[in-house]
Write a protein that holds these residues in place. Structure first.
Motif, short mmCIF file in Angstrom:
data_model
loop_
_atom_site.label_atom_id
_atom_site.label_comp_id
_atom_site.label_asym_id
_atom_site.label_seq_id
_atom_site.Cartn_x
_atom_site.Cartn_y
_atom_site.Cartn_z
N SER A 15 8.61 15.24 20.78
CA SER A 15 9.69 16.22 20.70
C SER A 15 9.62 17.07 19.45
CB SER A 15 11.05 15.50 20.77
OG SER A 15 11.26 14.95 22.05
N SER A 59 19.54 12.69 33.98
CA SER A 59 18.41 13.55 33.61
C SER A 59 17.52 12.96 32.53
CB SER A 59 18.94 14.91 33.14
OG SER A 59 19.96 14.76 32.17
N GLY A 62 14.54 14.70 30.52
CA GLY A 62 14.44 16.07 31.01
C GLY A 62 13.19 16.41 31.77
N TYR A 66 12.85 19.89 33.97
CA TYR A 66 11.82 20.88 33.65
C TYR A 66 11.01 21.24 34.90
CZ TYR A 66 7.71 23.14 31.70
OH TYR A 66 6.71 24.03 31.44
N GLN A 86 20.61 12.15 24.18
CA GLN A 86 19.62 12.76 25.07
C GLN A 86 20.10 14.12 25.56
OE1 GLN A 86 18.71 9.77 28.10
NE2 GLN A 86 16.83 9.29 27.01
N CYS A 90 18.06 17.54 24.93
CA CYS A 90 17.58 18.37 26.03
C CYS A 90 18.12 19.80 25.93
CB CYS A 90 17.97 17.75 27.37
SG CYS A 90 16.96 16.33 27.84
N PHE A 105 22.78 20.96 30.12
CA PHE A 105 22.96 19.51 30.17
C PHE A 105 24.36 19.16 29.68
CE2 PHE A 105 18.48 20.28 29.93
CZ PHE A 105 17.89 19.31 30.72
#
Length: 271
Positions: A15, A59, A62, A66, A86, A90, A105
């Motif tokens: 990330s 989700s 993600g 995506y 999370q 996201c 989200f």
């Protein structure tokens, strides 16, 4: 170290840069057999959907949100999860990708969340095995869908999908943690979805013999190694050079085989 712990650790590493995370999504798409089945169903569904409102129910990191965002630019997607960190992660990531105009989200509890007649598609990948009040969630899904909409579920079956057959007597959990049930019986999940109001429910097994071998080679053994020591990250590329081609072949066989039994379930339900 459990599967979910390793998964979170890998997620935090990739990330740091958007391109790394997108690359990681694509690698997961290749490695995870369930993604092959989900993408096949979504590609078939999307051909009949010029535009759509979609709920990614659970989700997580993600990955599937995506994938949905890349199918068509006319898709509007909401990802929901109970884990606030999370959700924040996201939203930040998809904003960096320039997708926040059609991808968002929210922190939501699926046992309580409803948006009446809100969605053309609801996707739930490896979520229902974590929720005790599954029948309430199925009712919420039904009420939140538009007429003719599709619910697509991937979940472990009760034939070893939660790795329950390999629990030791003194273990509180198996390799895959946090499951409230050791998978669904195929007739049971069909009955619960029909009871929730769905008109048509189609369920089939995934992760047959070859698929289960692929999962062991591509996921279980590498993650078990990392559970012993994160230093073993350095040997993973060499491991996958040997086993990755075999996993792709086994995944392909599983995708196009009608299984009489398997450790996974792919369920399509229509309102």
């Amino acid at each position: 170290m459990q599967y979910d712990t390793i998964k979170r650790s890998l997620g935090s590493v990739v990330s740091h840069a958007p391109w790394m995370r997108v690359l990681f999504y694509h690698l997961l798409d290749l490695l995870l057999l369930r993604t092959w089945h989900i993408k096949r169903a979504l590609n078939r569904w999307s051909k009949q959907a010029p535009s759509a409102s979609i709920l990614d129910a659970g989700s997580g990191f993600g990955q599937y949100t995506y994938g949905l965002s890349q199918l068509k630019k006319t898709f509007s997607i909401l990802g929901v999860d109970v884990k606030e960190e999370q959700i924040a992660d996201c939203n930040k990531f998809f904003d960096k990708l320039g997708l926040s105009d059609r991808v968002h989200f929210e922190t939501q509890d699926l046992t309580r969340y409803q948006k009446v007649n809100g969605y053309d598609l609801i996707l739930s990948v490896d979520v229902m095995e974590h929720i005790l009040e599954d029948e309430q969630v199925f009712r919420n899904f039904h009420d939140s869908m538009k007429e003719g909409g599709m619910l697509l579920i991937s979940t472990p079956s009760d034939l070893g999908g939660s790795d329950s057959d390999e629990h030791e007597e003194n273990e509180a959990h198996g390799f895959i943690d946090e499951h409230v049930r050791d998978g669904y019986n195929i007739e049971d999940i069909q009955e619960k979805l029909c009871k929730a109001g769905f008109k048509t429910v189609n369920a089939k097994y995934s992760y047959g013999t070859f698929g289960h071998i692929s999962w062991i080679l591509s996921m279980k053994w590498p993650i078990t190694m990392l559970g012993f020591s994160k230093a073993l990250f350095i040997i993973l590329p060499f491991y996958y050079i040997v086993f990755f081609p075999w996993c792709l072949i086994f995944n392909l066989i599983d995708l196009y085989t009608n299984h009489k039994a398997g450790t996974g379930l792919i369920v399509e339900a229509y309102k």
